[in-house]
Design a protein around this motif. Structure first.
Motif, PDB file in Angstrom:
ATOM      1  N   VAL A  77      38.284  49.775  37.119  1.00 50.93           N
ATOM      2  CA  VAL A  77      37.305  48.787  37.810  1.00 50.93           C
ATOM      3  C   VAL A  77      36.844  47.667  36.989  1.00 50.93           C
ATOM      4  N   TRP A  78      36.143  48.113  35.862  1.00 49.73           N
ATOM      5  CA  TRP A  78      35.621  47.347  34.927  1.00 49.73           C
ATOM      6  C   TRP A  78      36.596  46.160  34.170  1.00 49.73           C
ATOM      7  N   GLY A 109      39.393  45.678  35.038  1.00 46.39           N
ATOM      8  CA  GLY A 109      40.388  44.908  36.044  1.00 46.39           C
ATOM      9  C   GLY A 109      39.641  43.834  36.822  1.00 46.39           C
ATOM     10  N   LEU A 110      38.434  44.086  36.905  1.00 47.79           N
ATOM     11  CA  LEU A 110      37.641  42.922  37.685  1.00 47.79           C
ATOM     12  C   LEU A 110      36.888  42.028  36.691  1.00 47.79           C
ATOM     13  N   ALA A 111      36.752  42.243  35.365  1.00 48.42           N
ATOM     14  CA  ALA A 111      35.876  41.342  34.551  1.00 48.42           C
ATOM     15  C   ALA A 111      36.539  40.055  34.220  1.00 48.42           C
ATOM     16  N   ILE A 123      38.482  38.278  36.552  1.00 47.96           N
ATOM     17  CA  ILE A 123      38.326  37.785  37.879  1.00 47.96           C
ATOM     18  C   ILE A 123      36.860  37.214  37.848  1.00 47.96           C
ATOM     19  N   THR A 124      35.959  38.085  37.539  1.00 45.56           N
ATOM     20  CA  THR A 124      34.739  37.674  37.825  1.00 45.56           C
ATOM     21  C   THR A 124      34.254  36.563  36.678  1.00 45.56           C
ATOM     22  N   THR A 150      36.089  34.300  35.177  1.00 43.92           N
ATOM     23  CA  THR A 150      36.738  33.131  36.074  1.00 43.92           C
ATOM     24  C   THR A 150      36.016  32.561  37.080  1.00 43.92           C
TER      25      THR A 150
END
Length: 142
Positions: free
Chosen positions: A83-84, A86-88, A90-91, A93
């Protein structure tokens, strides 16, 4: 090791705070004209971040009772990473695109640092009974 002398949680706390401080100049010097300074700061941040990775296994292992430790540790570590981590990117950017400045991703980094510190403070530490005659699981402060 440092964590053995001053404590696992103290080592991780200090490393989290120092990393949060050092990422500001690291992000602000991301420029090909400052290549040497950029490499020095990135290297320094990576060295300081080792203070978070070194005690992590012991801290996480002792969060859980021995009866469910391996499953709990594996599940929480891997789901958390998915979660962290993987999404960091994209977030970060999206924040960079939305704000047009490096301060958006820095705020994300600081928020994740604060969340890490809160979790570190609240994390229980269970000590296993190793020798005969010791009581069972005992919660200890690390």
């Amino acid at each position: 090791a440092l964590a053995d002398r001053v404590g696992r949680k103290r080592t991780m706390f200090a490393s989290l705070v120092l990393t949060a401080i050092l990422v500001i100049p690291m992000f602000l010097t991301m420029n090909p004209d400052n290549f040497v300074l950029m490499v020095v700061l990135f290297s320094l941040v990576r060295v300081v971040m080792n203070g978070t990775w070194a005690p992590l296994a012991a801290i996480m292992a002792q969060i859980f009772l021995p009866q469910a430790r391996q499953t709990s540790l594996s599940l929480s570590y891997n789901v958390g990473n998915a979660v962290w981590a993987g999404l960091a990117p994209i977030t970060a950017t999206a924040l960079l695109a939305a704000t047009g400045t490096i301060w958006g991703p820095l705020v994300l980094f600081f928020a994740m640092t604060v969340l890490s510190i809160v979790c570190l403070i609240l994390a229980p530490q269970h000590k296993d009974a190793v020798f005969e005659g010791e009581e069972g699981d005992v919660t200890v402060r690390a």
